[in-house]
Design a protein around this motif. Structure first.
Motif, PDB file in Angstrom:
ATOM      1  N   PRO A   7      86.220  34.193  12.893  1.00  0.00           N
ATOM      2  CA  PRO A   7      85.581  32.891  12.681  1.00  0.00           C
ATOM      3  C   PRO A   7      85.978  31.868  13.734  1.00  0.00           C
ATOM      4  CG  PRO A   7      87.325  33.257  11.075  1.00  0.00           C
ATOM      5  CD  PRO A   7      87.177  34.532  11.833  1.00  0.00           C
ATOM      6  N   ARG A   8      85.194  30.792  13.776  1.00  0.00           N
ATOM      7  CA  ARG A   8      85.495  29.707  14.692  1.00  0.00           C
ATOM      8  C   ARG A   8      86.753  28.973  14.248  1.00  0.00           C
ATOM      9  NH1 ARG A   8      84.740  24.310  14.674  1.00  0.00           N
ATOM     10  NH2 ARG A   8      83.226  24.186  12.967  1.00  0.00           N
ATOM     11  N   ARG A   9      87.560  28.567  15.224  1.00  0.00           N
ATOM     12  CA  ARG A   9      88.788  27.815  14.922  1.00  0.00           C
ATOM     13  C   ARG A   9      88.422  26.480  14.288  1.00  0.00           C
ATOM     14  NH1 ARG A   9      91.662  28.668  19.713  1.00  0.00           N
ATOM     15  NH2 ARG A   9      91.870  30.708  18.707  1.00  0.00           N
ATOM     16  N   VAL A  10      89.183  26.112  13.275  1.00  0.00           N
ATOM     17  CA  VAL A  10      88.948  24.849  12.580  1.00  0.00           C
ATOM     18  C   VAL A  10      89.479  23.702  13.432  1.00  0.00           C
ATOM     19  CG1 VAL A  10      89.320  23.586  10.427  1.00  0.00           C
ATOM     20  CG2 VAL A  10      89.149  26.087  10.388  1.00  0.00           C
ATOM     21  N   ARG A  11      88.735  22.579  13.448  1.00  0.00           N
ATOM     22  CA  ARG A  11      89.107  21.425  14.250  1.00  0.00           C
ATOM     23  C   ARG A  11      89.204  20.188  13.366  1.00  0.00           C
ATOM     24  NH1 ARG A  11      84.211  22.525  18.411  1.00  0.00           N
ATOM     25  NH2 ARG A  11      83.163  22.315  16.391  1.00  0.00           N
ATOM     26  N   PRO A  12      90.063  19.227  13.734  1.00  0.00           N
ATOM     27  CA  PRO A  12      90.118  17.980  12.964  1.00  0.00           C
ATOM     28  C   PRO A  12      88.735  17.358  12.850  1.00  0.00           C
ATOM     29  CG  PRO A  12      91.918  18.083  14.553  1.00  0.00           C
ATOM     30  CD  PRO A  12      91.019  19.257  14.853  1.00  0.00           C
ATOM     31  N   GLY A  13      88.413  16.858  11.663  1.00  0.00           N
ATOM     32  CA  GLY A  13      87.109  16.269  11.430  1.00  0.00           C
ATOM     33  C   GLY A  13      86.099  17.236  10.850  1.00  0.00           C
ATOM     34  N   ASP A  14      86.401  18.549  10.873  1.00  0.00           N
ATOM     35  CA  ASP A  14      85.524  19.524  10.240  1.00  0.00           C
ATOM     36  C   ASP A  14      85.535  19.337   8.720  1.00  0.00           C
ATOM     37  OD1 ASP A  14      84.703  20.786  12.561  1.00  0.00           O
ATOM     38  OD2 ASP A  14      86.247  22.339  12.478  1.00  0.00           O
ATOM     39  N   ALA A  15      84.581  19.971   8.076  1.00  0.00           N
ATOM     40  CA  ALA A  15      84.516  19.906   6.622  1.00  0.00           C
ATOM     41  C   ALA A  15      84.912  21.237   5.989  1.00  0.00           C
ATOM     42  CB  ALA A  15      83.106  19.526   6.168  1.00  0.00           C
ATOM     43  N   VAL A  16      85.495  21.142   4.816  1.00  0.00           N
ATOM     44  CA  VAL A  16      85.816  22.295   3.978  1.00  0.00           C
ATOM     45  C   VAL A  16      84.905  22.222   2.753  1.00  0.00           C
ATOM     46  CG1 VAL A  16      87.581  23.392   2.564  1.00  0.00           C
ATOM     47  CG2 VAL A  16      88.210  22.377   4.764  1.00  0.00           C
ATOM     48  N   ALA A  17      84.152  23.283   2.510  1.00  0.00           N
ATOM     49  CA  ALA A  17      83.231  23.325   1.373  1.00  0.00           C
ATOM     50  C   ALA A  17      83.858  24.091   0.217  1.00  0.00           C
ATOM     51  CB  ALA A  17      81.912  23.978   1.779  1.00  0.00           C
ATOM     52  N   LEU A  18      83.922  23.466  -0.947  1.00  0.00           N
ATOM     53  CA  LEU A  18      84.450  24.121  -2.140  1.00  0.00           C
ATOM     54  C   LEU A  18      83.343  24.887  -2.848  1.00  0.00           C
ATOM     55  CD1 LEU A  18      86.867  24.491  -4.111  1.00  0.00           C
ATOM     56  CD2 LEU A  18      85.924  22.556  -5.400  1.00  0.00           C
TER      57      LEU A  18
END
Length: 343
Positions: A7-18
């Motif tokens: 997967p793509r590396r997570v970056r500050p400002g990204d969203a996490v979907a529950l």
């Protein structure tokens, strides 16, 4: 096994979907969701609750189609980098035939969950050819009071944000104490911990291969015999036990099933989790069962790692190459489990 995209590396400002692919714990315990939200936001990420994630059906978070709709919406959302499961359950298998695996594979997003989510990990590996993360769920480990445990936090950050290989560590302290969510006893005090015993090498040796597996019961109940059964050839197998704490006798039976399928002859190594709700005598018996089941396999077997239903919990990338080395007491990824992909 087929080489999987990471997967793509997570970056500050990204969203996490529950999302809630199985049990309705997120709807049942909103105070846990709120604590988990605060943790996610402390990482510099936005928190999105998908439309049906808080639904409460008879034993699932809404219908199979509603749960699938949430997963599709999360994977399609350009702002979302992580699709995070609220908890496990026992009914994620209802979703396998309904998912759009082309969408999931093309998204290159982190999908993270444990326990019953094993079924979805296997399906995503098989049909979307995307690596996934076996790690903490929002309603449990990421809502820990008064704060997420240090080892859980550190290795989640390493998996989501890190740009290098991950060297895992044994927990110095751990807990499987249950404080009732329904009475909010879970936010009255921190859970009692006990000293960690370190990792146990049931069989020494070295190995490298993609990490595959998950919850032993889910694999044997819902994945065995299906088209989603993983190709474990030359892999390192990860196994953990649910909170129902199947006794050593049951584990012996499950491992016999795996042996009869040829699994022990195909894999290069085995990693087995610290069990939850086990008495000390039963833990010792469990390790004897695992040792006996792999006696003639000629592979390294590492036990008592923090990858299951006790806390803290490591975030482990399934489908990504790992290495085992008993002489160095090492369990690590060979490279970063994510890639710096422009969205």
């Amino acid at each position: 096994m087929t080489t999987l995209a990471v997967p793509r590396r997570v970056r500050p400002g990204d969203a996490v979907a529950l999302v809630s692919p199985s049990w309705f714990a997120a709807g049942e315990f909103p105070h846990r969701v709120e604590r988990g939200r605060k943790y996610i936001e402390s990482l510099g990420l936005h928190f999105k609750v998908m439309p049906n994630a808080l639904a409460k059906g008879q034993w699932t978070a809404g219908s199979a189609q509603e749960r699938v709709d949430d997963l599709h919406a999360a994977f399609a959302d350009p702002d979302v980098a992580v699709v995070l499961c609220a908890i496990g359950g026992n009914h994620s298998n209802e979703l396998v035939d309904l998912l759009d695996y082309d969408l999931i594979g093309a998204s290159r997003k982190v999908f993270q969950g444990l326990s019953d989510m094993t079924v979805l990990h296997c399906a995503i590996h098989r049909y979307a050819e995307l690596a996934t993360f076996y790690g903490p769920a929002l309603v449990t480990s990421l809502a820990e009071y008064p704060t997420v445990m240090e080892l859980t936090d550190r290795f989640l950050r390493a998996a989501w944000f890190g740009d290098g290989a991950i060297e895992y560590e044994a927990a110095r302290e751990w807990t499987d104490e249950f404080l009732d969510f329904r009475t909010k006893a879970d936010i009255s005090r921190a859970r009692h911990t006990q000293p960690g015993q370190g990792w146990i090498w049931l069989h020494p040796g070295t190995a490298r291969g993609p990490l595959v597996g998950g919850c032993l019961e889910s694999l044997c109940w819902h994945v065995k015999g299906s088209a989603e059964w993983p190709d474990v050839t030359d892999c390192v197998l990860l196994l953990e036990l649910s909170e129902e704490a199947p006794p050593p006798a049951s584990v012996a039976s499950y491992l016999t099933d795996l042996r009869r399928l040829g699994v022990m002859e195909q894999i290069r190594g085995l990693v087995f989790s610290r069990p939850m709700n086990y008495r000390p005598d039963d833990v010792a018996l469990l390790w004897n069962v695992v040792r006996d089941a792999t006696d003639h396999a000629g592979i390294p077997v590492l036990a008592n790692i923090d990858c299951g239903h006790t806390d803290p919990i490591l975030t482990l990338p399934l489908g990504v190459e790992v290495r085992l080395d008993s002489d160095a007491n090492a369990f690590a990824t060979v490279a970063a489990p994510t890639a710096a992909i422009q969205s």
